[in-house]
Design an enzyme around this catalytic site. Sequence first.
Site, short mmCIF file in Angstrom:
data_model
loop_
_atom_site.label_atom_id
_atom_site.label_comp_id
_atom_site.label_asym_id
_atom_site.label_seq_id
_atom_site.Cartn_x
_atom_site.Cartn_y
_atom_site.Cartn_z
N PHE A 1 0.85 -1.19 0.00
CA PHE A 1 0.00 0.00 0.00
C PHE A 1 0.90 1.25 0.00
O PHE A 1 1.85 1.33 0.78
CB PHE A 1 -0.91 -0.01 1.23
N ARG B 1 -12.52 -4.02 -7.56
CA ARG B 1 -12.22 -4.76 -6.33
C ARG B 1 -13.52 -5.10 -5.60
O ARG B 1 -14.37 -4.23 -5.40
CB ARG B 1 -11.35 -3.84 -5.47
N TYR C 1 -11.20 -0.28 10.53
CA TYR C 1 -12.39 0.19 9.83
C TYR C 1 -12.75 -0.68 8.62
O TYR C 1 -13.74 -0.40 7.94
CB TYR C 1 -12.24 1.66 9.40
N LYS C 2 -11.94 -1.70 8.35
CA LYS C 2 -12.27 -2.58 7.22
C LYS C 2 -13.07 -3.78 7.76
O LYS C 2 -14.24 -3.65 8.10
CB LYS C 2 -10.99 -3.01 6.50
N ASP D 1 1.74 -5.81 7.83
CA ASP D 1 0.55 -4.97 7.80
C ASP D 1 -0.65 -5.90 7.54
O ASP D 1 -0.70 -6.59 6.51
CB ASP D 1 0.70 -3.92 6.68
#
Length: 402
Positions: free
Chosen positions: A118, A361, A214-215, A189
């Site tokens: 990322f 995605r 938050y995912k 990560d």
Amino acid sequence: MTTAPRTDFTATRALFDLPQGVIYLDGNSLGPLPRAVPARLARTVTDEWGQMLITGWNRAGWMDQPRRLGDRIGALIGAEPGHVVLGDTLSIKVYQALASALQMTPQRRVILSDTGNFPSDLYMAEGLCRTLGDGYRLVTVAPEAVADALDDSVAVMMLTEVDYRTGRRHDMAALTARAHQAGALAIWDLAHSAGALPVQVAAGGADFAVGCTYKYLNSGPGGPAFIYVAPRHADTALPALSGWLGHEAPFAFDPHYRPGAGIDRMRVGTPPVLQLAALEAALDVWQGVDMGDLRQASLALTDRFIAGVEATCPDLRLATPRDHAARGSQVSFRHPQGYAIMQALIARGVIGDFRAPDILRFGFTPLYIGAQDVDAAVAVLAQVMAQALWDKPEYRIRAAVT
Ligand SMILES: Cc1ncc(COP(=O)(O)O)c(C=O)c1O
């Protein structure tokens, strides 16, 4: 061998408040709202903040929340109790882990990562190298080339387990063992792993792990990140961001920093109490969820989606590995008009997202997505593709967030 699931995914689905008419395949970006969150937030605002005022720090346990919830997340990622803490954003936690790890390997200068990582993780590494100077540098190689790039220049291997674009999954235990053999430390990560699949940070030998909530953990927009430090490093890792709440005795107001014990030293400043309250309620959905069942169901959903799309949309090219062991809980397809196609899908109630340059995605979680959602999403996508419904000027206008 697969066994009969013990987890009731119909019951978990009822714990989420999803809008009518929407198939939500973007929980890998922002998890949906668990039904228990609004009441919990209202209670924290009204009864705790409103009535207790500043005494809430002690009486409502606000100050301990980052550790308490750290243990609940620790249980989902295979961490030893007392070695995970919440706070800040994931980018900050990446920086903290990197800075500590570099200090623990002072004779080496290279941070090794992969080109699929990322961007914020890579930017944080670049920024830290700039600050440190003295030959520190970030080296990125293709994801499949990481093992061979581990040589005696590498201080830290910093990887995201599941690739945010393709869903490709690294073998955490094998790469960590390889990094350790080469004398490097390993930072993982877990943004696209925590809550998405079984993770074993302790058994996998990770030195540090970081992730967001938050995912797949559904804490809501802006929810805090977490950091894990392996017990063997917990009292020696020096935090570069030496904030007052990471001090050994914050309320002694000592003018000089002394790191707190263990994972407490990775705290920085005032915890986000409202976001933590939302997270606390959101974590209740995991009661009774077996991570093995979750993985089995998630793979069934992603297999079903891949088969359905490949059977109906010949122009979409699969970007996600077919091999179960090599993928997370999302499926991505490539198409040069990926952005417009995603806008056409969203307009028809199928919400995924787009990642430049050409990735559509779709995230799946059995907590609230079932086989019928997959089939319905495939049907909409097939129609959008077959009739070129995406080919409209309004679907090409790029929003700030894609
Ligand atoms: C793998 C990964 N790392 C880091 C980040 C950055 O997280 P934050 O915005 O919380 O700093 C994200 C955000 O989506 C991510 O997916």
